[in-house]
Design an enzyme around this catalytic site. Structure first.
Site, short mmCIF file in Angstrom:
data_model
loop_
_atom_site.label_atom_id
_atom_site.label_comp_id
_atom_site.label_asym_id
_atom_site.label_seq_id
_atom_site.Cartn_x
_atom_site.Cartn_y
_atom_site.Cartn_z
N LYS A 78 0.88 4.09 -2.85
CA LYS A 78 0.51 5.47 -2.55
C LYS A 78 1.66 6.44 -2.84
O LYS A 78 1.41 7.60 -3.21
CB LYS A 78 0.04 5.59 -1.09
CG LYS A 78 -1.29 4.88 -0.81
CD LYS A 78 -2.40 5.30 -1.74
CE LYS A 78 -3.80 4.98 -1.24
NZ LYS A 78 -4.84 5.30 -2.23
N TYR A 129 0.84 -1.22 0.00
CA TYR A 129 0.00 0.00 0.00
C TYR A 129 0.86 1.26 0.00
O TYR A 129 0.59 2.21 -0.74
CB TYR A 129 -0.89 -0.06 1.24
CG TYR A 129 -1.91 1.04 1.39
CD1 TYR A 129 -3.11 1.02 0.67
CD2 TYR A 129 -1.71 2.08 2.29
CE1 TYR A 129 -4.07 2.02 0.84
CE2 TYR A 129 -2.66 3.08 2.47
CZ TYR A 129 -3.85 3.04 1.74
OH TYR A 129 -4.78 4.03 1.92
P1 NAP Z 1 -13.37 2.16 1.70
O1 NAP Z 1 -14.39 2.61 2.70
O2 NAP Z 1 -12.81 0.79 1.81
O3 NAP Z 1 -13.97 2.40 0.22
C1 NAP Z 1 -13.23 2.05 -0.91
C2 NAP Z 1 -14.18 1.83 -2.07
O4 NAP Z 1 -13.41 1.48 -3.23
C3 NAP Z 1 -15.18 0.69 -1.81
O5 NAP Z 1 -16.49 1.07 -2.15
C4 NAP Z 1 -14.63 -0.41 -2.72
O6 NAP Z 1 -15.61 -1.30 -3.22
C5 NAP Z 1 -14.06 0.41 -3.88
N1 NAP Z 1 -13.16 -0.38 -4.69
C6 NAP Z 1 -12.21 -1.27 -4.27
N2 NAP Z 1 -11.61 -1.84 -5.31
C7 NAP Z 1 -12.17 -1.32 -6.43
C8 NAP Z 1 -11.97 -1.53 -7.81
N3 NAP Z 1 -11.06 -2.40 -8.28
N4 NAP Z 1 -12.73 -0.83 -8.69
C9 NAP Z 1 -13.67 0.04 -8.25
N5 NAP Z 1 -13.90 0.27 -6.95
C10 NAP Z 1 -13.17 -0.40 -6.04
O7 NAP Z 1 -12.09 3.12 1.71
P2 NAP Z 1 -11.91 4.66 2.15
O8 NAP Z 1 -11.41 4.67 3.54
O9 NAP Z 1 -13.10 5.43 1.78
O10 NAP Z 1 -10.67 5.06 1.22
C11 NAP Z 1 -10.82 5.71 -0.04
C12 NAP Z 1 -9.44 6.04 -0.61
O11 NAP Z 1 -8.72 6.86 0.33
C13 NAP Z 1 -8.57 4.83 -0.86
O12 NAP Z 1 -7.78 5.03 -2.01
C14 NAP Z 1 -7.70 4.77 0.37
O13 NAP Z 1 -6.51 4.09 0.12
C15 NAP Z 1 -7.49 6.25 0.63
N6 NAP Z 1 -7.12 6.55 2.02
C16 NAP Z 1 -7.95 6.25 3.07
C17 NAP Z 1 -7.55 6.55 4.36
C18 NAP Z 1 -8.40 6.25 5.57
O14 NAP Z 1 -7.93 6.49 6.70
N7 NAP Z 1 -9.62 5.77 5.43
C19 NAP Z 1 -6.30 7.16 4.59
C20 NAP Z 1 -5.49 7.45 3.50
C21 NAP Z 1 -5.90 7.15 2.21
P3 NAP Z 1 -15.98 -2.65 -2.39
O15 NAP Z 1 -16.79 -2.17 -1.23
O16 NAP Z 1 -16.78 -3.46 -3.36
O17 NAP Z 1 -14.69 -3.28 -2.01
#
Ligand code: NAP
Length: 251
Positions: A156, A152
């Site tokens: 990133k 990851y």
């Molecule tokens: P999340 O709640 O897990 O949501 C991610 C979404 O992406 C889910 O709806 C998932 O679908 C979808 N997804 C996964 N693989 C996919 C694919 N191949 N094609 C299309 N959609 C796909 O994550 P989040 O926390 O909102 O994070 C969103 C972004 O922010 C990510 O890139 C994450 O790495 C980044 N981020 C998050 C955090 C944090 O603290 N939460 C911190 C830094 C960066 P499914 O439900 O079907 O799997």
């Protein structure tokens, strides 16, 4: 007044993507809510339409070229040429390096890096034709290194280089590219991390908040607010930047 544009937000069925989609809709844009499962996009689409906005649910795996190509064509046909793209879809497959499988390395690279590459490659055609575009990629504070996240953090960090290169190549077409690097944001993703570490999510939030200068964890709306700025017309001189949205300094 903001000109209404077609914006694609990937991974927008829930979490940060859902909040970004709703915020950009509130800003006046037509939203393509892209996620793996089209039915899972209904909640975000309904929230947008209930608030008077326009949204389209699109099922696509961002790491699959044929699905990306078809999705972008459908979005252009049904909502108009996309000139805003937020590459937000993401997955975690955390493990210490010695236990990390090749499959978990490839899966994470596939969604974050290949996915952002494919979405941008197909969307930029519409942006260059329009002479206008905004690309926002979701990086992470993990780009700076994080135990258990070799895959990851590499993805990133890779997205930051990808972002800067897009900014250099596409600037002359009126397109900006920037990255948002969130710290701890309260979503299903961080809940899954707590579960994997076998700690209660509320305790995890409380402990994490104590380490953050502003003394709270982030909410999806914190990222949506930053995305709203970066895709705005007025942010046209901001490009190739990585904005850490983490409640304190990181870089
Ligand atoms: P999340 O709640 O897990 O949501 C991610 C979404 O992406 C889910 O709806 C998932 O679908 C979808 N997804 C996964 N693989 C996919 C694919 N191949 N094609 C299309 N959609 C796909 O994550 P989040 O926390 O909102 O994070 C969103 C972004 O922010 C990510 O890139 C994450 O790495 C980044 N981020 C998050 C955090 C944090 O603290 N939460 C911190 C830094 C960066 P499914 O439900 O079907 O799997």
């Amino acid at each position: 007044m903001t000109e209404s544009r077609t914006a694609i937000v990937t991974g927008a069925a829930r979490g940060i993507g859902a909040a970004v989609a709703q915020r950009l809709a509130a800003d006046g844009h037509r939203i393509a809510v892209v996620d793996l499962d089209e039915a899972a996009c209904a909640g975000t689409v309904d929230a947008i339409t209930a608030a008077g906005g326009t949204a389209l649910a699109v099922g696509a795996d961002v790491s699959d070229e044929a699905q990306v190509s078809a999705a972008v064509t459908r979005i252009a046909d049904e909502l108009g040429a996309p000139t805003i793209l937020v590459n937000n879809a993401g997955i975690l497959r955390d493990n210490l390096l010695f236990k990390m499988t090749v499959e978990d390395w490839d899966l994470v690279m596939g969604v974050h890096l290949r996915g952002s590459f494919l979405m941008t490659k197909y969307a930029q055609k519409h942006m260059t034709e329009a002479g206008y575009g905004r690309v926002v990629n979701l990086s992470s504070t993990s780009a700076l290194g994080n135990r258990g996240q070799a895959n990851y953090s590499a993805a990133k960090a890779g997205l930051q280089g990808f972002t800067k290169t897009l900014a250099i190549e596409l600037g002359k077409f009126g397109i900006t590219a920037n990255a948002i690097a969130p710290g701890f944001i309260q979503t299903d993703m961080t809940a899954a991390t707590a579960a994997r570490m076998k700690v209660d999510f509320d305790d995890f939030i409380k402990f994490s908040a104590e380490q953050i200068p502003v003394q709270r964890v982030g909410q999806p709306e914190d990222i949506a607010h930053t995305a709203s700025f970066l895709v705005s017309e007025g942010a046209g001189f901001v490009s190739g930047q990585v904005i850490y949205v983490a409640g304190g300094p990181k870089d």
